[in-house]
Design a protein around this motif. Structure first.
Motif: not given
Length: 165
Positions: A65, A100, A105
């Protein structure tokens, strides 16, 4: 009934020559449609050009991330190399199955709503791309990845233009 097409513009990486910064940035910000910046250095360039602060929206919690940034006037700003590689990997996935909600995304969703894409790829050398850690993880540099991503998007029915600077 017809709808207006949704243009999406992506800027990733500084240009090969610093003297091209202003022209590249002007072309990017003046284009109609959504604006996406991929890359920390690129985000700094855009924020400086727009004379607005660059805000860190999310600290990276893991390698999976990467950080996101806030730039007034830009719809999405993310880290570059890892995020673009992640988007390439999940582009064909069912959006509803993605759990996520990081930058990759969000970028994947914006690519899904796009009808046309204009991608500006800066060719400045990034020493991080030669780091063995990136190579071991199979991360592709922009120059290799963007044509592959563009081909997937074209196969999905998008009109894609890629410009290397």
């Amino acid at each position: 009934m017809y709808r207006t097409g949704q243009p999406v513009n992506i800027l990733t990486g500084p240009p090969q020559y610093r003297s091209d910064d202003s022209a590249m940035l002007a072309r990017f910000v003046q284009r109609p449609g959504l604006k996406i910046v991929c890359g920390g250095t690129t985000a700094k360039l855009v924020a400086n050009y727009l004379d607005v602060p660059l805000l860190m929206e999310s600290e990276p919690t893991s390698e999976m991330t990467p950080p996101q940034y806030g730039i007034r006037g830009i719809n999405l700003a993310t880290e570059g190399m890892v995020t673009l590689n992640q988007v390439y990997a999940i582009l064909d996935a069912d959006y509803a199955s993605i759990t996520d909600y990081g930058g990759a995304t969000r970028l994947r969703w914006l690519l899904g709503v796009a009808d046309t894409l204009h991608i500006i790829v800066g060719l400045a050398k990034n020493t991080a791309h030669t780091d063995a850690l990136f190579c071991q993880r199979g991360l592709l540099p922009r120059k290799v990845l963007i044509p592959l991503l563009a081909e997937k998007l074209r196969n999905a029915g998008k009109l894609v233009n890629v410009e290397f600077i």
